[in-house]
Structure formats: C-alpha cells, structure tokens
Design a protein around this motif. Structure first.
Motif, PDB file in Angstrom:
ATOM      1  N   LYS A  21      -2.181 -22.894  -5.568  1.00 11.44           N
ATOM      2  CA  LYS A  21      -2.376 -23.812  -5.076  1.00 11.44           C
ATOM      3  C   LYS A  21      -2.642 -24.996  -6.185  1.00 11.44           C
ATOM      4  CE  LYS A  21      -4.407 -21.846  -0.741  1.00 11.44           C
ATOM      5  NZ  LYS A  21      -5.397 -21.892   0.064  1.00 11.44           N
ATOM      6  N   VAL A  22      -2.129 -26.169  -5.786  1.00 11.87           N
ATOM      7  CA  VAL A  22      -2.319 -27.236  -6.623  1.00 11.87           C
ATOM      8  C   VAL A  22      -2.555 -28.499  -6.219  1.00 11.87           C
ATOM      9  CG1 VAL A  22      -0.743 -26.001  -8.504  1.00 11.87           C
ATOM     10  CG2 VAL A  22       0.352 -27.646  -6.924  1.00 11.87           C
ATOM     11  N   THR A  23      -3.063 -29.581  -6.825  1.00  8.36           N
ATOM     12  CA  THR A  23      -3.301 -30.690  -6.499  1.00  8.36           C
ATOM     13  C   THR A  23      -1.872 -31.757  -6.664  1.00  8.36           C
ATOM     14  OG1 THR A  23      -3.932 -31.635  -8.537  1.00  8.36           O
ATOM     15  CG2 THR A  23      -5.687 -30.965  -7.129  1.00  8.36           C
ATOM     16  N   ASP A  24      -1.884 -32.860  -6.211  1.00  8.14           N
ATOM     17  CA  ASP A  24      -0.807 -33.645  -6.432  1.00  8.14           C
ATOM     18  C   ASP A  24      -0.617 -33.983  -7.995  1.00  8.14           C
ATOM     19  OD1 ASP A  24      -0.639 -33.937  -3.636  1.00  8.14           O
ATOM     20  OD2 ASP A  24      -1.188 -35.930  -3.332  1.00  8.14           O
ATOM     21  N   SER A  78      11.721 -29.818 -12.891  1.00  9.85           N
ATOM     22  CA  SER A  78      10.322 -30.363 -12.655  1.00  9.85           C
ATOM     23  C   SER A  78      10.414 -30.894 -11.172  1.00  9.85           C
ATOM     24  CB  SER A  78      10.371 -31.516 -13.566  1.00  9.85           C
ATOM     25  OG  SER A  78      10.401 -31.154 -14.861  1.00  9.85           O
ATOM     26  N   TYR A  79       9.277 -31.034 -10.750  1.00 10.82           N
ATOM     27  CA  TYR A  79       9.200 -31.359  -9.176  1.00 10.82           C
ATOM     28  C   TYR A  79       7.741 -32.332  -9.157  1.00 10.82           C
ATOM     29  CZ  TYR A  79       6.520 -27.159  -8.521  1.00 10.82           C
ATOM     30  OH  TYR A  79       5.321 -26.303  -8.590  1.00 10.82           O
ATOM     31  N   VAL A  80       7.714 -33.191  -8.087  1.00  8.95           N
ATOM     32  CA  VAL A  80       6.448 -33.661  -7.887  1.00  8.95           C
ATOM     33  C   VAL A  80       5.870 -33.655  -6.574  1.00  8.95           C
ATOM     34  CG1 VAL A  80       5.558 -36.027  -7.571  1.00  8.95           C
ATOM     35  CG2 VAL A  80       7.231 -35.667  -9.357  1.00  8.95           C
ATOM     36  N   VAL A  81       4.585 -33.477  -6.542  1.00 10.69           N
ATOM     37  CA  VAL A  81       3.899 -33.141  -5.296  1.00 10.69           C
ATOM     38  C   VAL A  81       3.168 -34.528  -4.894  1.00 10.69           C
ATOM     39  CG1 VAL A  81       2.309 -31.639  -3.978  1.00 10.69           C
ATOM     40  CG2 VAL A  81       3.696 -30.662  -5.645  1.00 10.69           C
ATOM     41  N   VAL A 102      10.909 -34.310  -4.838  1.00  8.40           N
ATOM     42  CA  VAL A 102       9.553 -34.930  -4.439  1.00  8.40           C
ATOM     43  C   VAL A 102       9.109 -34.172  -2.865  1.00  8.40           C
ATOM     44  CG1 VAL A 102       8.088 -37.080  -3.967  1.00  8.40           C
ATOM     45  CG2 VAL A 102      10.171 -37.221  -5.637  1.00  8.40           C
ATOM     46  N   LEU A 103       7.929 -33.471  -3.141  1.00  7.39           N
ATOM     47  CA  LEU A 103       7.543 -32.709  -2.201  1.00  7.39           C
ATOM     48  C   LEU A 103       6.373 -33.385  -1.258  1.00  7.39           C
ATOM     49  CD1 LEU A 103       8.048 -29.557  -4.046  1.00  7.39           C
ATOM     50  CD2 LEU A 103       9.586 -30.541  -2.526  1.00  7.39           C
ATOM     51  N   LYS A 104       6.441 -33.005   0.025  1.00  6.45           N
ATOM     52  CA  LYS A 104       4.931 -33.661   0.867  1.00  6.45           C
ATOM     53  C   LYS A 104       4.105 -32.669   0.481  1.00  6.45           C
ATOM     54  CE  LYS A 104       7.611 -36.390   4.078  1.00  6.45           C
ATOM     55  NZ  LYS A 104       8.091 -36.252   5.723  1.00  6.45           N
ATOM     56  N   GLU A 105       4.503 -31.291   0.273  1.00  7.42           N
ATOM     57  CA  GLU A 105       3.172 -30.317   0.206  1.00  7.42           C
ATOM     58  C   GLU A 105       3.505 -29.265  -0.952  1.00  7.42           C
ATOM     59  OE1 GLU A 105       2.808 -27.726   3.334  1.00  7.42           O
ATOM     60  OE2 GLU A 105       2.394 -29.545   4.968  1.00  7.42           O
ATOM     61  N   ALA A 106       2.891 -28.760  -1.723  1.00  7.34           N
ATOM     62  CA  ALA A 106       3.128 -27.967  -2.581  1.00  7.34           C
ATOM     63  C   ALA A 106       3.575 -26.747  -2.355  1.00  7.34           C
ATOM     64  CB  ALA A 106       1.531 -27.530  -3.584  1.00  7.34           C
ATOM     65  N   PRO A 107       4.525 -26.413  -3.057  1.00  2.11           N
ATOM     66  CA  PRO A 107       5.403 -24.976  -2.750  1.00  2.11           C
ATOM     67  C   PRO A 107       4.389 -23.847  -2.998  1.00  2.11           C
ATOM     68  CG  PRO A 107       6.216 -25.927  -4.915  1.00  2.11           C
ATOM     69  CD  PRO A 107       5.119 -27.022  -4.230  1.00  2.11           C
ATOM     70  N   THR A 108       4.754 -22.790  -2.253  1.00  3.51           N
ATOM     71  CA  THR A 108       3.789 -21.551  -2.493  1.00  3.51           C
ATOM     72  C   THR A 108       4.457 -20.478  -3.169  1.00  3.51           C
ATOM     73  OG1 THR A 108       4.800 -20.419  -0.467  1.00  3.51           O
ATOM     74  CG2 THR A 108       2.703 -21.641  -0.283  1.00  3.51           C
ATOM     75  N   ARG A 109       5.936 -20.613  -3.459  1.00  5.00           N
ATOM     76  CA  ARG A 109       6.717 -19.850  -4.424  1.00  5.00           C
ATOM     77  C   ARG A 109       7.763 -20.598  -5.092  1.00  5.00           C
ATOM     78  NH1 ARG A 109      10.885 -15.844  -1.588  1.00  5.00           N
ATOM     79  NH2 ARG A 109      11.888 -17.444  -0.234  1.00  5.00           N
ATOM     80  N   SER A 138      17.663 -23.891  -7.365  1.00  8.31           N
ATOM     81  CA  SER A 138      16.312 -23.513  -7.340  1.00  8.31           C
ATOM     82  C   SER A 138      15.609 -24.166  -6.341  1.00  8.31           C
ATOM     83  CB  SER A 138      15.527 -23.826  -8.671  1.00  8.31           C
ATOM     84  OG  SER A 138      15.560 -25.268  -8.898  1.00  8.31           O
ATOM     85  N   ASP A 139      14.575 -23.379  -5.856  1.00  2.46           N
ATOM     86  CA  ASP A 139      13.694 -23.794  -4.823  1.00  2.46           C
ATOM     87  C   ASP A 139      12.175 -23.868  -5.194  1.00  2.46           C
ATOM     88  OD1 ASP A 139      12.480 -25.127  -2.370  1.00  2.46           O
ATOM     89  OD2 ASP A 139      12.535 -23.155  -1.129  1.00  2.46           O
ATOM     90  N   PRO A 140      11.483 -24.954  -5.580  1.00  2.00           N
ATOM     91  CA  PRO A 140      11.932 -26.432  -5.618  1.00  2.00           C
ATOM     92  C   PRO A 140      13.008 -26.646  -6.348  1.00  2.00           C
ATOM     93  CG  PRO A 140       9.985 -26.304  -6.695  1.00  2.00           C
ATOM     94  CD  PRO A 140       9.971 -24.866  -6.199  1.00  2.00           C
ATOM     95  N   ALA A 141      13.882 -27.697  -6.039  1.00  5.90           N
ATOM     96  CA  ALA A 141      15.055 -28.282  -6.490  1.00  5.90           C
ATOM     97  C   ALA A 141      14.472 -29.164  -7.631  1.00  5.90           C
ATOM     98  CB  ALA A 141      15.767 -29.013  -5.645  1.00  5.90           C
ATOM     99  N   ASP A 142      15.400 -29.020  -8.918  1.00  2.00           N
ATOM    100  CA  ASP A 142      14.833 -29.912  -9.965  1.00  2.00           C
ATOM    101  C   ASP A 142      15.013 -31.429  -9.453  1.00  2.00           C
ATOM    102  OD1 ASP A 142      14.442 -30.593 -12.572  1.00  2.00           O
ATOM    103  OD2 ASP A 142      16.613 -30.857 -13.084  1.00  2.00           O
ATOM    104  N   GLY A 143      13.816 -32.116 -10.051  1.00  4.04           N
ATOM    105  CA  GLY A 143      13.725 -33.459  -9.416  1.00  4.04           C
ATOM    106  C   GLY A 143      13.097 -33.783  -7.940  1.00  4.04           C
TER     107      GLY A 143
END
Length: 127
Positions: free
Chosen positions: A99-102, A124-127, A50-57, A43-48
C-alpha cells in the motif's frame, strides 16, 4: 580485331547464369536475424500511466519464456519499498505491491530469458 564466334553470347549467358546461382546460394546461406533478445510486451500498470488508486500487484509480459530468477525494485517518493516475492511463470512476471501514498513510482526490473539473454529496464507510474 578478332570477331566473336556465334557461340560466344551463349557462353556469356551461361557464365552470367552460373554467377547468379552462386550469388543466390551465398545470400540464401546467410544466417537470418534471430529473435534472441527478450522484450517487454506490456505491463500493468502501464509505463507512464496515471492511476486513481494504487495498484496491488504488477504484471510484466515478455516475448519469450523467462529464467526463474528475476529482480524488481519498487522506488517511491521516499525511496525503495518492500514488495512481495517475484513470481515467474513462462513469459509472465508478477509481484504484489505494498500500500502506498500518492506520488510517482518506478518499478526497475532485470530478467533473463530462458535462452540466457538479459533485459534491464523500468516502468514508471503516478498514483
């Protein structure tokens, strides 16, 4: 006690060979385990992650073709969020994310393989 004749060992060997052939035939006729269950390959984003920016898809790739109906629910720190429509093409499911916040986000999904096997899970992922 009666002694075995000279042909007895040959008869026993023939019987053993016959039993071995029957056993091989039975084992060979057993059904092989089928690859019937749909599995998430990546998956993209990958499970677990931690991203610097929120994914758009979000993109989910499975091991077999999917039925056209699939469900995805995005949940963030403040509850469920509205996403774009879920698109299924062969073994891939995609959707546009808002668009989401951290914070911590969860994408819960339910898909059904083209052969009818369901899969319900989440990443799950973290922004």
């Amino acid at each position: 006690m009666k002694a075995l004749s000279a042909s007895a060992p040959r008869a026993i060997a023939r019987l053993a060979a016959c039993l071995l052939m029957i056993a091989v035939g039975v084992v060979a006729s057993l059904p092989l385990p089928a690859q019937a269950h749909v599995l998430l390959l990546r998956s993209d984003p990958a499970d677990g992650s931690v991203l610097k920016e929120a994914p758009t898809r979000a993109v989910f790739e499975f091991n077999q073709p999917l039925a056209p109906t699939a469900y995805v629910i995005l949940t963030g720190p403040d509850g469920p969020l509205t996403t774009g429509p879920v698109k299924v093409q062969a073994k891939t499911l995609t959707l546009t994310l808002p668009k989401v916040t951290d914070g911590r986000y969860r994408l819960a999904y339910r898909v059904i393989s083209a052969s009818g096997h369901p899969l319900t899970n989440s990443i799950s992922y973290v922004v």
